[in-house]
Enzyme design. Structure first.
Site, PDB file in Angstrom:
ATOM      1  N   ASP A   1      -7.920  -5.420  -0.152  1.00  0.00           N
ATOM      2  CA  ASP A   1      -8.368  -6.341  -1.207  1.00  0.00           C
ATOM      3  C   ASP A   1      -7.994  -7.791  -0.941  1.00  0.00           C
ATOM      4  O   ASP A   1      -8.396  -8.671  -1.711  1.00  0.00           O
ATOM      5  CB  ASP A   1      -7.772  -5.894  -2.553  1.00  0.00           C
ATOM      6  CG  ASP A   1      -8.360  -4.559  -2.984  1.00  0.00           C
ATOM      7  OD1 ASP A   1      -7.589  -3.626  -3.276  1.00  0.00           O
ATOM      8  OD2 ASP A   1      -9.607  -4.431  -2.974  1.00  0.00           O
TER       9      ASP A   1
ATOM     10  N   HIS B   1       0.854  -1.191   0.000  1.00  0.00           N
ATOM     11  CA  HIS B   1       0.000   0.000   0.000  1.00  0.00           C
ATOM     12  C   HIS B   1       0.889   1.239   0.000  1.00  0.00           C
ATOM     13  O   HIS B   1       1.941   1.254   0.616  1.00  0.00           O
ATOM     14  CB  HIS B   1      -0.891   0.018   1.259  1.00  0.00           C
ATOM     15  CG  HIS B   1      -2.081   0.907   1.108  1.00  0.00           C
ATOM     16  ND1 HIS B   1      -2.043   2.247   1.339  1.00  0.00           N
ATOM     17  CD2 HIS B   1      -3.341   0.631   0.701  1.00  0.00           C
ATOM     18  CE1 HIS B   1      -3.228   2.781   1.122  1.00  0.00           C
ATOM     19  NE2 HIS B   1      -4.039   1.829   0.733  1.00  0.00           N
TER      20      HIS B   1
HETATM   21  C1  SDX Z   1      -6.241  -0.200  -3.001  1.00  0.00           C
HETATM   22  O1  SDX Z   1      -4.415   4.273  -2.062  1.00  0.00           O
HETATM   23  C2  SDX Z   1      -5.377   3.684  -1.456  1.00  0.00           C
HETATM   24  O2  SDX Z   1      -5.831   4.067  -0.379  1.00  0.00           O
HETATM   25  C3  SDX Z   1      -5.958   2.484  -2.197  1.00  0.00           C
HETATM   26  C4  SDX Z   1      -6.978   1.654  -1.454  1.00  0.00           C
HETATM   27  C5  SDX Z   1      -8.260   2.418  -1.212  1.00  0.00           C
HETATM   28  O3  SDX Z   1      -8.980   2.073  -0.262  1.00  0.00           O
HETATM   29  O4  SDX Z   1      -8.598   3.290  -2.068  1.00  0.00           O
HETATM   30  O5  SDX Z   1      -6.444   1.244  -0.206  1.00  0.00           O
HETATM   31  C6  SDX Z   1      -7.382   0.423  -2.261  1.00  0.00           C
HETATM   32  O6  SDX Z   1      -6.042   0.105  -4.135  1.00  0.00           O
HETATM   33  C7  SDX Z   1      -5.339  -1.144  -2.270  1.00  0.00           C
HETATM   34  C8  SDX Z   1      -4.146  -1.643  -3.134  1.00  0.00           C
HETATM   35  C9  SDX Z   1      -4.652  -2.720  -4.077  1.00  0.00           C
HETATM   36  N1  SDX Z   1      -3.588  -3.131  -5.012  1.00  0.00           N
HETATM   37  C10 SDX Z   1      -2.934  -4.293  -4.869  1.00  0.00           C
HETATM   38  O7  SDX Z   1      -3.129  -5.098  -3.960  1.00  0.00           O
HETATM   39  C11 SDX Z   1      -1.936  -4.575  -5.993  1.00  0.00           C
HETATM   40  C12 SDX Z   1      -0.608  -5.010  -5.393  1.00  0.00           C
HETATM   41  N2  SDX Z   1       0.001  -3.881  -4.687  1.00  0.00           N
HETATM   42  C13 SDX Z   1       0.980  -3.097  -5.410  1.00  0.00           C
HETATM   43  O8  SDX Z   1       0.718  -2.938  -6.770  1.00  0.00           O
HETATM   44  C14 SDX Z   1       1.410  -1.859  -4.644  1.00  0.00           C
HETATM   45  O9  SDX Z   1       1.637  -2.231  -3.345  1.00  0.00           O
HETATM   46  C15 SDX Z   1       0.521  -0.617  -4.651  1.00  0.00           C
HETATM   47  C16 SDX Z   1       0.110  -0.233  -6.019  1.00  0.00           C
HETATM   48  C17 SDX Z   1      -0.692  -0.855  -3.812  1.00  0.00           C
HETATM   49  C18 SDX Z   1       1.332   0.508  -4.027  1.00  0.00           C
HETATM   50  O10 SDX Z   1       2.380   0.781  -4.924  1.00  0.00           O
HETATM   51  P1  SDX Z   1       3.568   1.738  -4.519  1.00  0.00           P
HETATM   52  O11 SDX Z   1       3.200   2.656  -3.432  1.00  0.00           O
HETATM   53  O12 SDX Z   1       4.119   2.340  -5.769  1.00  0.00           O
HETATM   54  O13 SDX Z   1       4.594   0.697  -3.935  1.00  0.00           O
HETATM   55  P2  SDX Z   1       5.843   1.092  -3.105  1.00  0.00           P
HETATM   56  O14 SDX Z   1       6.534   2.237  -3.743  1.00  0.00           O
HETATM   57  O15 SDX Z   1       5.425   1.235  -1.673  1.00  0.00           O
HETATM   58  O16 SDX Z   1       6.739  -0.228  -3.236  1.00  0.00           O
HETATM   59  C19 SDX Z   1       7.912  -0.299  -2.460  1.00  0.00           C
HETATM   60  C20 SDX Z   1       8.592  -1.601  -2.852  1.00  0.00           C
HETATM   61  C21 SDX Z   1       8.931  -1.700  -4.329  1.00  0.00           C
HETATM   62  O17 SDX Z   1      10.031  -2.560  -4.454  1.00  0.00           O
HETATM   63  P3  SDX Z   1      11.544  -1.930  -4.541  1.00  0.00           P
HETATM   64  O18 SDX Z   1      11.526  -0.986  -5.689  1.00  0.00           O
HETATM   65  O19 SDX Z   1      11.759  -1.250  -3.207  1.00  0.00           O
HETATM   66  O20 SDX Z   1      12.426  -3.156  -4.747  1.00  0.00           O
HETATM   67  O21 SDX Z   1       7.711  -2.706  -2.580  1.00  0.00           O
HETATM   68  C22 SDX Z   1       7.451  -3.390  -3.792  1.00  0.00           C
HETATM   69  C23 SDX Z   1       7.735  -2.411  -4.901  1.00  0.00           C
HETATM   70  O22 SDX Z   1       8.036  -3.112  -6.113  1.00  0.00           O
HETATM   71  N3  SDX Z   1       6.042  -3.786  -3.756  1.00  0.00           N
HETATM   72  C24 SDX Z   1       5.614  -5.020  -3.956  1.00  0.00           C
HETATM   73  C25 SDX Z   1       4.220  -4.984  -3.778  1.00  0.00           C
HETATM   74  N4  SDX Z   1       3.859  -3.732  -3.487  1.00  0.00           N
HETATM   75  C26 SDX Z   1       4.988  -3.007  -3.478  1.00  0.00           C
HETATM   76  N5  SDX Z   1       6.285  -6.165  -4.280  1.00  0.00           N
HETATM   77  C27 SDX Z   1       5.519  -7.281  -4.430  1.00  0.00           C
HETATM   78  N6  SDX Z   1       4.168  -7.315  -4.255  1.00  0.00           N
HETATM   79  C28 SDX Z   1       3.492  -6.193  -3.927  1.00  0.00           C
HETATM   80  N7  SDX Z   1       2.163  -6.248  -3.786  1.00  0.00           N
END
Ligand code: SDX
Length: 428
Positions: A363, A306
């Site tokens: 989710d 998140h």
């Molecule tokens: C919702 O914003 C909100 O409030 C949204 C929501 C709402 O109520 O409206 O809460 C609802 O959309 C929840 C999120 C649903 N999406 C998913 O579950 C999809 C999987 N999650 C990711 O795509 C991701 O975590 C996001 C999109 C939710 C957040 O993306 P960010 O903020 O760009 O991620 P980050 O910068 O915090 O990531 C930091 C690191 C990165 O790796 P490095 O570059 O440090 O090596 O963590 C990794 C990311 O690649 N990472 C993940 C990951 N989420 C982040 N790696 C593997 N699996 C994941 N799910």
């Protein structure tokens, strides 16, 4: 004395006011940055950028705290209802009983869709994604209420209460009609029932047999919707504010919000999680390949991570518990819940996730509840949209009521070709 922050550019210091919120959050007010320094900020994804001041929802991501107008989500989940939480998000206070009852009646009275819109469904192939239909129908809805979709802020605000109740009511009816159209079944007219009871009736009743909710489905769905009601400046709510900032009406703004919610990184994740869990179940393995793929950067672990929560999403905790009780009352043992629990445990013990503070989000468990209620996977993100409608409405209202609100128009840094002359086609 007002607090300020200093930015030093080359040899010069520039002072900017510091804005402090009621929960102690601080922001450097850089609204004069470009005029003072000639520089802009660059913050792709807006992870460090506040787009607005808002009174609706507070999230403390480090500590996994979520409050709507000051009320903790845990207390609302234990004591409130979707419509009461909707009123709280929109109007700022927990309603008196008489106001809540009046709102409930208002929503009930608005459950039907103009028959002129029934034929709109004929224009979609049954294979159309429900979110495409929902977004189109919400925008079309505005055409039936020209007095509420004038794009004249004063006029649109004058009808705000009516429009809010109408959208909260009809988004649910449109969703049910979408499902019926896709299934090739006749529409079921709304009845005089609770918000979620009416939705389940419109989804699953037949002309010859009324849907009977004998397993607490309406109550579980009400909790699901309440937990999705608002979440400060997420992708779809920011989209609603973006569209509202140009003066567009509420119908157009929430229609855009539906499109922004659709993607798998946002609201589409609830569908992706169930698809992942079903794949693991079908393969009969432990799902570690999904964790490995995430660690290799090949794919995200859906339902995890998140932008704001760097701790357990409080909604996921509540939904995880609710999933257990829903499955119990429905009397089914869904193997997907055990798979989810084991996947969560494996991830939370893995340094890749622990070091990045990646936890289950809203989710991760929500789809198990929807599946237990009988909602088809393809409708999961539509259910998220129904739940988020009050939050979108509340955020639109904050923009529309703010005489100082400005159109959202970010800057950019151009990295394309510099000046060059046009070359006639026979000289290229
Ligand atoms: C919702 O914003 C909100 O409030 C949204 C929501 C709402 O109520 O409206 O809460 C609802 O959309 C929840 C999120 C649903 N999406 C998913 O579950 C999809 C999987 N999650 C990711 O795509 C991701 O975590 C996001 C999109 C939710 C957040 O993306 P960010 O903020 O760009 O991620 P980050 O910068 O915090 O990531 C930091 C690191 C990165 O790796 P490095 O570059 O440090 O090596 O963590 C990794 C990311 O690649 N990472 C993940 C990951 N989420 C982040 N790696 C593997 N699996 C994941 N799910």
């Amino acid at each position: 004395m007002d607090k300020t922050g200093t930015i030093r550019l080359e040899k010069e210091n520039f002072e900017f006011p510091i804005i402090e919120g009621t929960e102690g959050e601080r922001a450097l007010d850089t609204r004069t940055l470009r005029s003072k320094t000639g520089c802009i900020t660059f913050d792709e994804g807006y992870g460090n950028t506040g787009s607005c001041l808002s009174d609706i929802t507070f999230i403390d991501g480090e500590n996994g705290i979520l409050r709507h107008r000051g009320y903790p989500i845990e207390e609302l989940a234990a004591n409130s209802s979707f419509l009461e939480t909707a009123m709280l998000a929109i109007y700022g206070e927990l309603p008196h009983k008489s106001c809540l009852n009046a709102f409930r009646q208002h929503v009930r009275r608005n459950a039907s869709i103009h028959t002129g819109m029934h034929s709109h469904f004929d224009g979609f192939p049954s294979s159309a994604h429900p979110m495409a239909i929902l977004s189109s129908m919400l925008n079309s809805l505005g055409a039936y209420y020209p007095g509420m979709s004038t794009n004249n802020r004063e006029q649109d605000l004058a009808h705000f209460d009516e429009t809010a109740a109408l959208l909260i009511s009809k988004v649910r009816t449109i969703a049910a009609m979408t499902y019926r159209m896709k299934m090739g079944m006749p529409f079921v007219y709304p009845a005089d029932m609770s918000y979620t009871g009416n939705f389940l009736h419109m989804m699953f009743s037949e002309p010859y047999r009324q849907y009977v909710d004998d397993h607490g489905a309406a109550k579980a769905l009400d909790l699901f919707l309440m937990l999705h009601a608002d979440h400060e400046q997420n992708c779809s709510t920011s989209t609603v504010r973006m569209v509202a900032s140009g003066g567009a009406n509420l119908f157009a703004s929430v229609s855009a919000g539906v499109c922004a919610l659709w993607g798998p990184s946002h609201g589409g994740a609830n569908m992706a999680v169930i698809q992942m869990l079903e794949e693991i179940h079908a393969a009969g393995d432990d799902g570690s390949r999904f964790i490995e793929a995430a660690k290799k950067g090949e794919a995200k672990l859906m339902g995890f991570g998140h932008r704001v929560y760097k701790n357990y999403d409080p909604r996921a905790r509540i939904l995880g518990k609710s999933a257990e009780s829903v499955l119990e009352s429905v009397g089914i043992k869904d193997p997907l819940l055990d798979i989810a629990r084991k996947l969560e445990q494996a991830a939370l013990e893995d340094d890749y996730f622990v070091s990045r503070k990646l936890y289950p989000n809203v989710d991760f468990y929500s789809g198990i509840i929807l599946k237990a209620i009988g909602i088809p996977v393809e409708m999961f993100t539509v259910m998220f949209a129904i739940g988020r409608m009050p939050g979108w409405i509340a955020n639109w209202k904050e923009i529309a009521e703010n005489p100082k609100s400005r159109i959202h128009r970010p800057r950019q840094i151009y990295t394309g070709k510099t000046l060059r002359e046009y070359v006639p086609i026979d000289k290229r």
